[in-house]
Motif scaffolding. Structure first.
Motif, mmCIF file in Angstrom:
data_model
loop_
_atom_site.group_PDB
_atom_site.id
_atom_site.type_symbol
_atom_site.label_atom_id
_atom_site.label_comp_id
_atom_site.label_asym_id
_atom_site.label_seq_id
_atom_site.Cartn_x
_atom_site.Cartn_y
_atom_site.Cartn_z
ATOM 1 N N SER A 126 3.505 -27.829 -36.515
ATOM 2 C CA SER A 126 4.560 -27.020 -35.895
ATOM 3 C C SER A 126 3.977 -25.772 -35.248
ATOM 4 C CB SER A 126 5.600 -26.591 -36.931
ATOM 5 O OG SER A 126 6.387 -27.680 -37.347
ATOM 6 N N LEU A 127 3.100 -25.088 -35.953
ATOM 7 C CA LEU A 127 2.558 -23.828 -35.430
ATOM 8 C C LEU A 127 1.739 -24.076 -34.172
ATOM 9 C CD1 LEU A 127 1.418 -21.912 -38.666
ATOM 10 C CD2 LEU A 127 3.593 -21.761 -37.431
ATOM 11 N N ARG A 129 -1.358 -23.690 -33.367
ATOM 12 C CA ARG A 129 -2.156 -22.536 -32.916
ATOM 13 C C ARG A 129 -3.619 -22.705 -33.314
ATOM 14 N NH1 ARG A 129 2.557 -19.430 -33.946
ATOM 15 N NH2 ARG A 129 2.026 -18.500 -35.940
ATOM 16 N N ARG A 233 7.522 -12.212 -44.515
ATOM 17 C CA ARG A 233 8.624 -12.542 -43.597
ATOM 18 C C ARG A 233 8.931 -14.018 -43.786
ATOM 19 N NH1 ARG A 233 7.250 -10.898 -37.621
ATOM 20 N NH2 ARG A 233 5.790 -12.622 -37.923
ATOM 21 N N ALA A 235 9.713 -17.757 -43.625
ATOM 22 C CA ALA A 235 9.831 -18.754 -42.561
ATOM 23 C C ALA A 235 11.121 -19.552 -42.743
ATOM 24 C CB ALA A 235 8.628 -19.693 -42.591
ATOM 25 N N LYS B 125 10.403 -17.546 -35.128
ATOM 26 C CA LYS B 125 9.407 -16.523 -35.443
ATOM 27 C C LYS B 125 8.082 -17.202 -35.824
ATOM 28 C CE LYS B 125 11.407 -12.855 -37.111
ATOM 29 N NZ LYS B 125 12.097 -11.999 -38.085
ATOM 30 N N SER B 126 8.172 -18.278 -36.605
ATOM 31 C CA SER B 126 6.948 -18.995 -36.976
ATOM 32 C C SER B 126 6.286 -19.634 -35.743
ATOM 33 C CB SER B 126 7.260 -20.116 -37.976
ATOM 34 O OG SER B 126 7.578 -19.580 -39.239
ATOM 35 N N LEU B 127 7.089 -20.276 -34.922
ATOM 36 C CA LEU B 127 6.523 -20.973 -33.763
ATOM 37 C C LEU B 127 5.867 -19.987 -32.806
ATOM 38 C CD1 LEU B 127 9.225 -23.679 -32.903
ATOM 39 C CD2 LEU B 127 7.186 -23.892 -34.337
ATOM 40 N N ASP B 128 6.551 -18.856 -32.589
ATOM 41 C CA ASP B 128 5.986 -17.785 -31.756
ATOM 42 C C ASP B 128 5.552 -18.302 -30.383
ATOM 43 O OD1 ASP B 128 5.191 -15.218 -31.171
ATOM 44 O OD2 ASP B 128 3.213 -15.417 -32.093
ATOM 45 N N ARG B 129 6.418 -19.090 -29.756
ATOM 46 C CA ARG B 129 6.069 -19.653 -28.447
ATOM 47 C C ARG B 129 7.101 -19.284 -27.393
ATOM 48 N NH1 ARG B 129 4.051 -24.059 -31.462
ATOM 49 N NH2 ARG B 129 5.677 -25.603 -31.149
#
Lengths: 397, 397
Positions: A126-127, A129, A233, A235, B125-129
């Motif tokens: 999902s991330l 990154r 924070r 998730a 917020k987690s994805l931050d995309r």
């Protein structure tokens, strides 16, 4: 002094069964049925929606969390119950990565429970990154801790072999490298003394249906070290982790302290079962429990090795390096375990070849240990395991 | 013909209580205590770990999912139970964004239940995309559906006002724009006929402790349209969603079909309660239930408006545009509701000023409706609500 005859009477143990699978699902505490029935009839049945306040349901995830906290060395207010262990792993991992944004490695080991690794895989996908889930052999973990590591994610006790990691040492090493440490205590909480505070764990998670005897699907727990809680924070930012759930604001604001790790509406019948199951711990000295567990497993190893030539020990011989379980390898371990189960000796099997036995002194003593070893000897000597029925694998092992 | 006298006898309703909060927590079905006790004593107590196979626990999330499926128009094998609604929302959202990687908008409305919005916030917020959670007024949703939208995420029935969205129309519009549609059926399943298949929902989620009467913290459900299930890559990739959970592989492979939406070990006591609670639906015609619900709410509105001059209707007057609840605004709604509760008329309050009443024909009839309206009239005429005790807000409202 812990009275193990008294703790044994706390449980319902079926006549004739030797239950060596309390590391998978603990037996039924005798106090559970009445406590669950009271919640159903007197609370849900009579108070209905007002039970959330009047019967104290809303406060239970924290109140019961404190009871678990006492078993794992966590201060009051640092543990909360809810969801499943996989979800709690995800929460801890997502939080840890968020707290170490410049780092890209989750370090784990091949002895971790697969679901922990799967949840990490899902999170990283999902991330997207460029994180890496680095899975090394358990004995190599320390050597792979460096400044690329955002967090260590380990299960303290290997679910197959029972090998126990050195939590304080590995955590210290992680902290020295600037990494966080997440400990899965699924096979630790209720199995031996745990001290997350002195061990300096940043996050600790666990389930309650094994050594804590809460029943199938009992709620999981999460601990967050008080020093970092306010920086977390979430998730999984569900309404019950909100600062003011019943204000019904449109924007999320994390709740105070450990409350922010709550997500949705907690499973209250399971919580009642867990609460009743925890009563047994009021009379248990954890150091005595640990000593007795080591003594019983040492006895089991001696008995099995004396009686059975074709099994090999899969667990550490040194009791201090084990959890409260022991595994033996046999090439036909699956079928042998089915034969044992047919005789009422309940252990379980973990691929590829481990017969796994949980040794839980609260309700297991020398008689069961010697009895189990004798049954195993009989089954191996007679090839009783070698039937199509015992070789046919069921969905759940 | 649905026999509403018979369905009423299915439930335990405390003497003297008028329960208009089944949209928050359904009352106790009389079949539940024995069913849960049987699972505890006969299954957990006697079978212990072998209950996962022998008692069919492992299969229950799918079997019970099919029972829910029949109430929401979902084909067999497309619904699975587990976790909480917030977690299921997260799974659906993460899947939808993954299926529309080039799009950046989640479109929702200010009538959505806040936890759905919070879960979306946490995910983004987690994805931050650079995703955006766009929250518009319920009546403006259709106008904001365009090709930037990855998915629509709506609760069909507004938890405060009872306003019902047009699921098929909005979903069609979403699909026309290439977006997916996630429907939260928390206030729909068991409240009126739902047809996710004809409505073309891509994902549908819901809880079971409201109109489905499963008790506090009962398991949630998730439906995924069969056409897209195999394309879903679970974000919460827990072991029970694995293709072969008991192979204990180190790598995750999504399970077949809807099984991939399973995460951790399911809460079986809650599942047993739900299973028992669902029996009532075998004898219910959903169209008759819907007609009766509209009739009773129309009666309630007429009674309240005739008796009470200082409350205003917060719900649609047209019964087809409502769920199975009705809200009235009053500037002191919180205190008035506490006075009602003290008299045994149980509704609830939703900020800022809505007194909310669930109307559930399975166990509510004309007598309760008229009785509740009379109590409200009395309380308002006598200013009985105007005390410090009734004004003091509790943690759970």
């Amino acid at each position: 002094m812990t009275d193990f005859e008294k703790t044994r009477r706390f449980f319902n143990l079926p006549e004739g069964m030797i239950y060596l699978d309390g590391n998978s699902l603990g037996p039924l505490p005798r106090s559970v049925p009445a406590r669950v029935e009271a919640m159903i009839r007197d609370e849900w049945g009579e108070m209905l929606i007002t039970g959330w306040n009047k019967a104290g349901w809303m406060a239970m995830p924290r109140r019961v969390g404190d009871r678990i906290g006492r078993l794992i060395g966590a201060p009051a207010g640092s543990v909360v119950m809810g969801d499943t262990l996989s979800i709690k792993v995800y929460q801890a991992l997502a939080s840890a990565l968020d707290l170490r944004p410049e780092r890209r490695v989750i370090l784990s080991d091949s002895g971790n429970f697969p679901s922990d690794l799967y949840m990490a895989e899902g999170l990283l996908k999902s991330l997207d990154r460029g994180h890496e889930l680095k899975v090394v052999a358990p004995e190599d973990v320390a050597d792979h801790i460096d400044e690329s590591v955002a967090c260590l994610m380990l299960t303290e006790v290997d679910y197959r072999t029972g090998r126990r990691h050195d939590m304080p040492a590995l955590t210290r090493r992680a902290h020295d490298a600037g990494a966080l440490a997440i400990w899965d205590l699924a096979h630790s909480a209720g199995a031996f003394p745990v001290d997350v505070r002195n061990g300096k764990a940043d996050f600790a998670v666990g389930c309650t249906y094994k050594y804590l005897n809460s029943g199938p699907g009992g709620p999981a727990f999460i601990y967050v070290a008080p020093e970092i809680t306010e920086d977390v924070r979430p998730a999984l930012s569900g309404w019950l982790g909100h600062e003011a759930p019943f204000a019904f604001d449109l924007d999320y604001r994390a709740g105070q302290g450990i409350d922010r790790m709550r997500v949705g509406t907690p499973a209250m019948l399971q919580m009642a079962a867990l609460d009743a199951a925890l009563d047994v711990w009021d009379d248990v000295d954890m150091d005595q429990l640990r000593a007795r567990s080591i003594e019983l497993i040492d006895l089991f190893i001696a008995e099995v090795e004396a009686r059975c030539s074709d099994v090999t020990l899969a667990s550490p011989r040194d009791g201090t390096k084990r959890g409260s379980q022991v595994g033996f390898r046999h090439p036909e371990g699956y079928a042998v375990m089915q034969a044992l189960i047919s005789r009422g000796v309940i252990g379980d099997f973990r691929a590829p070849d481990i017969m796994r036995f949980g040794v839980t002194p609260l309700y297991i003593g020398e008689a069961e240990i010697i009895g189990a070893a004798k049954h195993l000897e009989d089954i191996l000597n007679s090839n009783e395991w070698d039937t199509p029925a015992y070789r046919a694998r069921a969905a759940v092992t």
